[in-house]
Design an enzyme around this catalytic site. Structure first.
Site, short mmCIF file in Angstrom:
data_model
loop_
_atom_site.label_atom_id
_atom_site.label_comp_id
_atom_site.label_asym_id
_atom_site.label_seq_id
_atom_site.Cartn_x
_atom_site.Cartn_y
_atom_site.Cartn_z
CE LYS A 1 -3.69 -2.34 2.11
NZ LYS A 1 -4.26 -2.53 3.82
CG ASP B 1 -9.28 -0.17 4.81
OD1 ASP B 1 -9.03 -0.75 3.36
OD2 ASP B 1 -8.34 -1.21 5.55
CD GLN C 1 -3.05 -4.05 6.80
OE1 GLN C 1 -3.11 -3.81 6.21
NE2 GLN C 1 -3.12 -6.07 6.66
#
Ligand code: NAP
Length: 285
Positions: free
Chosen positions: A49, A116, A93
């Protein structure tokens, strides 16, 4: 019949080029990734990422905390990132170490920076059909359907899997796109009765080749989200022999996977634009 293979790699490169142009136009777009602990798989994801963000000109901050970081400390750090004007997007994460409640971390992220799309406010907005930050995987799937001009209106769509990050959001997006949607899961009986009816079949299960070729309707569009790692490589949830029946098929690897990160980058630009439009962010100098 042999299916047209939907090239997620090529499309993701195009999405990243679009994002790069938008970042250049905005002047500054910031993304913070937060990793707690040193899980090797998470480390690989974070590095991917970070690299992808930097490649499109996003100012990527790589925040790493030790595995024993107290929950309160993580929440305080997230509050700092929420208040930081240089940060447009925040990615925490998952999974987090077991002493941290994931829901608390997710709910602490400012919904406007939740690139997200995991915050309940964004999930709720998606449910209501209002503008929201939507998780990258389902967003990427919708972009693939649009690029290949696959008709969703009136189509019978079957989603296998009901997770919060793939199954549920893609079902909502397909419903908004006027498909007639069925959601299947581990308790569904006679799965093939449903899959055989699908004009659009999305497999998001995480079980190697759980969708056998004969479970696919002739002429269907098949989106394979599964990522199953074996000693021989990475494989999907759909038996590749389904290409003999499907009209369109996403490969694994090179299908949905590359689209996910690209769409998270796109979300970061969307978040940056929304913050500027609302006056929450100072324009880049
Ligand atoms: P998840 O949270 O484990 O959900 C799996 C879903 O599949 C659950 O709803 C489960 O039903 C259902 N299921 C399990 N066995 C089944 C069976 N035999 N028949 C029908 N349904 C069954 O997984 P996820 O996070 O959604 O991910 C799914 C897969 O996609 C994984 O392989 C993951 O690695 C991959 N993935 C890929 C990307 C990408 O970028 N390519 C992104 C995210 C995920 P219950 O709810 O009843 O348990």
């Amino acid at each position: 019949m042999s299916a047209t293979i939907i090239d997620g790699k090529e499309l993701a490169a195009r999405v990243r080029a679009e994002v790069a142009a938008e970042v250049a136009e905005l002047g500054h777009v910031g993304l913070a990734t937060v990793l707690v602990g040193d899980d090797p798989a998470s480390d690989v994801y974070i590095r991917g990422k970070q690299k992808a963000a930097e490649a499109v000109g996003i100012d990527a901050r790589d925040v790493r905390l030790p595995a024993n970081t107290p929950e309160a400390e993580l929440l305080a750090l997230l509050a700092d990132l929420n208040a930081d004007d240089g940060v447009d997007g925040i990615l925490v994460q998952l999974p987090l170490p077991s002493h941290i409640t994931e829901a608390k971390a997710i709910e602490t992220v400012d919904p406007g920076k939740d690139v997200d799309g995991f915050h309940p406010l964004n999930a709720g907005r998606l449910y209501l059909g209002r503008p929201a930050l939507v998780p990258g995987t389902p967003l990427g799937i919708m972009r693939m359907l649009a690029e290949y001009e696959i008709e969703t209106t009136g189509a019978r769509a079957v989603v296998v899997g009901r997770s919060n990050i793939v199954g549920k959001p893609i079902a909502h997006l397909l419903l908004q796109a006027n498909a007639t949607v069925t959601i299947c899961h581990s308790r569904t009986e006679e799965l093939e009765r449903h899959t055989l009816d699908a004009d659009i079949l999305v497999a998001a299960v995480g079980r190697l080749h759980v969708i056998r070729a004969e479970m696919v309707k002739v002429g269907a569009t098949v989106i394979d989200v599964g990522m199953n790692r074996t000693g021989e490589g990475l494989f999907g949830d759909v038996d590749p022999a389904a290409a003999e029946r499907a009209a369109y098929l996403t490969p694994v690897p090179g299908g949905v996977g590359p689209m996910t990160i690209a769409m998270v980058l796109k979300n970061t630009v969307t978040a940056a634009r929304a913050r500027r439009a609302s006056g929450l962010a100072k324009p880049a100098r």
